[in-house]
Motif scaffolding. Structure first.
Motif, mmCIF file in Angstrom:
data_model
loop_
_atom_site.group_PDB
_atom_site.id
_atom_site.type_symbol
_atom_site.label_atom_id
_atom_site.label_comp_id
_atom_site.label_asym_id
_atom_site.label_seq_id
_atom_site.Cartn_x
_atom_site.Cartn_y
_atom_site.Cartn_z
ATOM 1 N N THR A 192 -3.612 3.501 -14.317
ATOM 2 C CA THR A 192 -4.126 2.503 -13.371
ATOM 3 C C THR A 192 -3.727 1.086 -13.745
ATOM 4 O O THR A 192 -3.890 0.168 -12.931
ATOM 5 N N LEU A 200 2.944 2.205 -6.922
ATOM 6 C CA LEU A 200 2.894 3.663 -7.001
ATOM 7 C C LEU A 200 4.214 4.249 -7.481
ATOM 8 O O LEU A 200 4.216 5.259 -8.196
ATOM 9 N N THR A 217 -0.942 13.953 -7.387
ATOM 10 C CA THR A 217 -1.853 13.018 -6.718
ATOM 11 C C THR A 217 -1.135 11.721 -6.370
ATOM 12 O O THR A 217 -1.296 11.179 -5.266
ATOM 13 N N ILE A 218 -0.344 11.207 -7.299
ATOM 14 C CA ILE A 218 0.401 9.973 -7.043
ATOM 15 C C ILE A 218 1.396 10.177 -5.903
ATOM 16 O O ILE A 218 1.580 9.301 -5.054
ATOM 17 N N ARG A 226 1.087 12.198 -3.375
ATOM 18 C CA ARG A 226 0.336 12.179 -2.114
ATOM 19 C C ARG A 226 -0.055 10.751 -1.730
ATOM 20 O O ARG A 226 -0.011 10.374 -0.551
ATOM 21 N N GLN A 227 -0.429 9.960 -2.727
ATOM 22 C CA GLN A 227 -0.766 8.568 -2.445
ATOM 23 C C GLN A 227 0.450 7.794 -1.945
ATOM 24 O O GLN A 227 0.331 6.937 -1.061
ATOM 25 N N GLN A 228 1.629 8.100 -2.508
ATOM 26 C CA GLN A 228 2.851 7.451 -2.045
ATOM 27 C C GLN A 228 3.116 7.778 -0.570
ATOM 28 O O GLN A 228 3.496 6.894 0.202
ATOM 29 N N ARG A 229 2.933 9.033 -0.206
ATOM 30 C CA ARG A 229 3.178 9.442 1.185
ATOM 31 C C ARG A 229 2.230 8.711 2.138
ATOM 32 O O ARG A 229 2.671 8.194 3.188
ATOM 33 N N LYS A 230 0.958 8.627 1.783
ATOM 34 C CA LYS A 230 0.008 7.926 2.642
ATOM 35 C C LYS A 230 0.334 6.441 2.723
ATOM 36 O O LYS A 230 0.206 5.819 3.777
ATOM 37 N N SER A 231 0.758 5.876 1.592
ATOM 38 C CA SER A 231 1.103 4.460 1.581
ATOM 39 C C SER A 231 2.297 4.173 2.485
ATOM 40 O O SER A 231 2.317 3.179 3.227
#
Length: 408
Positions: free
Chosen positions: A146, A151, A222-223, A225-230
């Motif tokens: 963090t 990302l 998890t990262i 998936r966060q990249q895709r949403k971002s």
């Protein structure tokens, strides 16, 4: 007062010569080489018993008391580089053990104790290095990277830690317990180091490392998936930023990126309210369309007389073609005394099954032969080791070979 003065002089010497001392500890595994720049540091450390030297021709080694202190104050640095020095520490332990065994052979008791102390000192450093390497991975698992906000950069650091953990796992796999046992022999001191202390640390480290790799891999998913949403959010924001008149409405849904212009099907759970009068007609219509329930008639049981099974007609079971092929292949090897390939037999006969099933049937039938027939042939497995699970092997063919000297 004399003790306080000696202690103060020793600390001043460390402060004065901190550069050569740290260089020797971090980069040369505790060895102070006899150079012109190190002369003053060597003289001061030997004077205050902070270093030792077996022979004038040998390099000076930092004492265990000093290396313990340096180990505590340089912990964060060594956490990031511990897996690099594991191999070097093991080499030092092997050299010390060889010196210890040679001294024992020559009857040099004092030298053997010196070498033994060196082996245990490096063994302790090895165990600490293993622990600190795992501590590095645990730190990143707890923090979740963090401290890095981007990302893409966070994913890169995560992959870097996975690569380091994999590299460290490869280093651990180079330790052979049988080799440790052979080096220890019957010497009680070496057995305590090589058969208890080091294997125990290796096993604990290996368990923690498996957990660390699994957690780091989950974190990377998890990262991602966060990249895709971002990226999806950035795509929508781009429409607002690039077009001042853009307003989201039904008419311009075709302008939304295709990846966003879709929705997963949601199953609606509907229940009828039998107490609501508005639902009465709908319920009546549904009930009217239901198929009629036909009562099931009970079958009458008729008792049949008991028949003698021996008086019935004999039924012949079909011969298993795979078993027949196995027996024919074994007979061919016994008669011709030549080796044959099970895979080639499989391709010629076209048995209609997978090669794996054919190989299993072959092995089972051969192992189930009578003892004299079993000893007349042997099976040679052509296999390769699995890239992921090292204990598994993939069999590509089985060669059936005759055993010379055995008469059937």
């Amino acid at each position: 007062m004399a003790r306080l003065d000696d202690a103060a002089d020793g600390l001043k010497s460390l402060a004065t010569h901190h550069g050569p001392v740290l260089d020797a500890y971090l980069n040369h595994r505790g060895t102070l080489h006899d150079t012109e720049e190190n002369q003053a540091a060597i003289k001061a450390l030997l004077k205050h018993h902070l270093a030792w030297q077996l022979d004038p021709d040998e390099p000076v080694q930092l004492s265990r008391a000093l290396t313990t202190t340096l180990s505590a104050v340089t912990r964060s640095y060594r956490m990031s580089s511990a897996n690099v020095v594991i191999g070097h520490l093991w080499s030092e332990i092997e050299e010390a053990i060889n010196g210890y065994q040679e001294a024992k052979k020559r009857g040099a008791e004092e030298d053997s104790l010196t070498y033994l102390g060196i082996a245990f000192e490096y063994g302790q450093q090895l165990i600490e290095g293993l622990t600190e390497s795992i501590a590095m991975f645990s730190h990143h698992i707890s923090s979740g990277f963090t401290h890095i906000h981007n990302l893409d950069l966070r994913a890169r650091e995560n992959r870097k830690m996975i690569d380091r953990a994999t590299e460290f796992n490869n280093i651990l796999s180079t330790f052979d317990y049988q080799d440790l046992q052979a080096k220890a022999g019957r010497d009680p001191d070496l057995r305590r180091l090589l058969r208890k202390a080091i294997p125990k640390a290796l096993e604990a480290c290996r368990k923690e490392l498996i957990y660390a790799i699994d957690r780091l891999t989950d974190m990377l998913h998890t990262i991602n998936r966060q990249q895709r949403k971002s990226r999806l959010i950035d795509s929508v924001l781009g429409l607002y930023q690039n077009q001042e008149t853009y307003t989201a409405n039904i008419d311009n849904l075709d302008k939304i990126p295709q990846v966003l212009n879709r929705a997963e099907a949601v199953m609606v759970s509907a229940k009828a309210d039998i107490r609501n009068p508005d639902h009465e007609e709908d319920l009546a219509e549904i009930v009217h369309k239901l198929p009629p329930i036909v009562p099931v008639e009970e079958e009458e049981h008729e008792e049949e007389p008991v028949k003698n099974a021996l008086e019935g007609e004999a039924e012949l079971l079909p011969v298993d073609p795979i078993r027949t092929a196995v027996l024919d292949a074994v007979s061919l090897v016994q008669e011709t005394s030549q080796s044959i390939s099970a895979y080639e037999v499989y391709k010629v006969l076209e048995l209609g099954c997978e090669p794996e099933l054919w190989f299993m049937a072959l092995v089972n039938e051969v192992y189930g032969l009578p003892d004299i027939d079993r000893k007349s042939i042997c099976l040679d497995f052509l296999e390769r080791q699995d890239d992921t699970f090292r204990g598994n092997y993939w069999v590509s063919d089985i060669v059936i070979q005759p055993v010379s000297g055995v008469v059937v």
